[in-house]
Design an enzyme around this catalytic site. Sequence first.
Site, PDB file in Angstrom:
ATOM      1  N   TYR A   1      -8.367  -6.626  -0.375  1.00 41.32           N
ATOM      2  CA  TYR A   1      -7.178  -6.711   0.198  1.00 41.32           C
ATOM      3  C   TYR A   1      -7.130  -6.786   1.750  1.00 41.32           C
ATOM      4  CZ  TYR A   1      -2.555  -4.650   1.845  1.00 41.32           C
ATOM      5  OH  TYR A   1      -1.782  -4.557   2.651  1.00 41.32           O
TER       6      TYR A   1
ATOM      7  N   LYS B   1       3.890  -3.788  -5.280  1.00 41.36           N
ATOM      8  CA  LYS B   1       3.599  -5.104  -6.271  1.00 41.36           C
ATOM      9  C   LYS B   1       4.331  -4.585  -7.458  1.00 41.36           C
ATOM     10  CE  LYS B   1       1.106  -6.275  -2.521  1.00 41.36           C
ATOM     11  NZ  LYS B   1       1.133  -5.230  -1.209  1.00 41.36           N
TER      12      LYS B   1
ATOM     13  N   ARG C   1       7.819  16.487   3.403  1.00 45.44           N
ATOM     14  CA  ARG C   1       6.717  15.858   3.922  1.00 45.44           C
ATOM     15  C   ARG C   1       5.499  16.130   3.025  1.00 45.44           C
ATOM     16  NH1 ARG C   1       2.932  17.495   7.289  1.00 45.44           N
ATOM     17  NH2 ARG C   1       4.356  18.560   8.570  1.00 45.44           N
TER      18      ARG C   1
ATOM     19  N   ASP D   1      -9.231   0.013  -6.307  1.00 48.91           N
ATOM     20  CA  ASP D   1      -7.824  -0.655  -6.015  1.00 48.91           C
ATOM     21  C   ASP D   1      -7.342  -1.283  -7.559  1.00 48.91           C
ATOM     22  OD1 ASP D   1      -5.617  -2.145  -5.347  1.00 48.91           O
ATOM     23  OD2 ASP D   1      -6.348  -2.220  -3.282  1.00 48.91           O
TER      24      ASP D   1
END
Length: 399
Positions: free
Chosen positions: A115, A213, A62, A188
């Site tokens: 977004y 994406k 993690r 972004d």
Amino acid sequence: MIPQVQETDYLYSMPKSFSTRAIHTAQHAEPIHGSVNVPIHLSTTYKQRGPGQPYSTFDYTRCGNPTRAALEECIADLENSKHCITFSSGCAAISCIINTCKNGEQIICCDDVVYGGTQRYMRNFSVKNHGIDVLFVDITDPQSVVKTITEKTKIIWIETPTNPTLKIVDISAVCKIAKENKILTVVDNTFATPYLQTPSDLGADISINSGTKYMGGHDDVVFGSLTCNDKELYDRLYFSAKSQGGCPSIFDCYLIMRSLKTLELRVKQATKNAYIFAKYLEGNPLVEKVIYPGLSSHPQHELVKRQQRGGGAMISFYVKGGFEETSKLLKALKIFTLAESLGGVESLIEVPSVMTHGSIPVDVRNQLGITDNMVRVSIGIENVEDLIQDMEEALKSTQ
């Protein structure tokens, strides 16, 4: 008739050795067996030499993993940054940053043309649950930012090009204002991709990408990343990330690393296709308006040429008519796929007002130009003449 174009029509410059770096950074042949690809390290934990004496920097996946570390070094290089943290999704990257804000502090964000996951998290968690003030401002006008800043402002959140109206924010101008006021800037970079835009070179503190994406590029992995240069900032974000637990699957890290190797090829071809397709749409009498940053008709085209290396592969346009005509168009298409998301090798199409941006109130949507006849297209890497023919036939069905 397919418009004839030169590469300089749709690409204004190219980053140095991008594909070489995407293929080789942190991806040297594995030393034991000579494996050309970085191995997929599936172990969740790591043996230590003695109590508190790990063999390497890894102790629990993690918090870090050899496969993930190689990918992070590669992404940081492509973003011209020193540090990278990867996540199980773009939303996890977004919430990691926002979670560093405290009760009573303020975030200035692009207005509602942002977004959906960003505005949803800010509105429903940051504001309602954590007492963080979020102001949605049209930051395409830097003076609007100046007027909005208070002593409580901690982050200015930039998305450029915006989604789905493809407005362009002057990153350098906004970052200059932020630095003068000791405010953190986040960009972004999902729509532009690291290939077409480098926020760190323009003054941004943090660049985030939804790797789902263009980085992934095949619609088969959900992923997110952030990059930065400041070590103290990185340490704060890393602590937020490992505490939050939104770490990526190691197999997903492998898939993203594989896809980065072809990012330049895919983005260049998709950008070329988008430019040609946008030119075609501009000449079609059944199309009311075309929004594409790479067209000279875009009101911020000169800024695009200064800030980006190309117009990208996202197009929005308005069908003549209303929702009925738009529905006929989308149902008649055979190559374009009616689906949300973007950045894959295949071309996707959607109606933001009832799909990606359906949660925004109708009056706000209309004010922003997200009407029922607006269509958003993610252009893929198919043969562009086939895309044009498909759209030509579908548009005729709206009459």
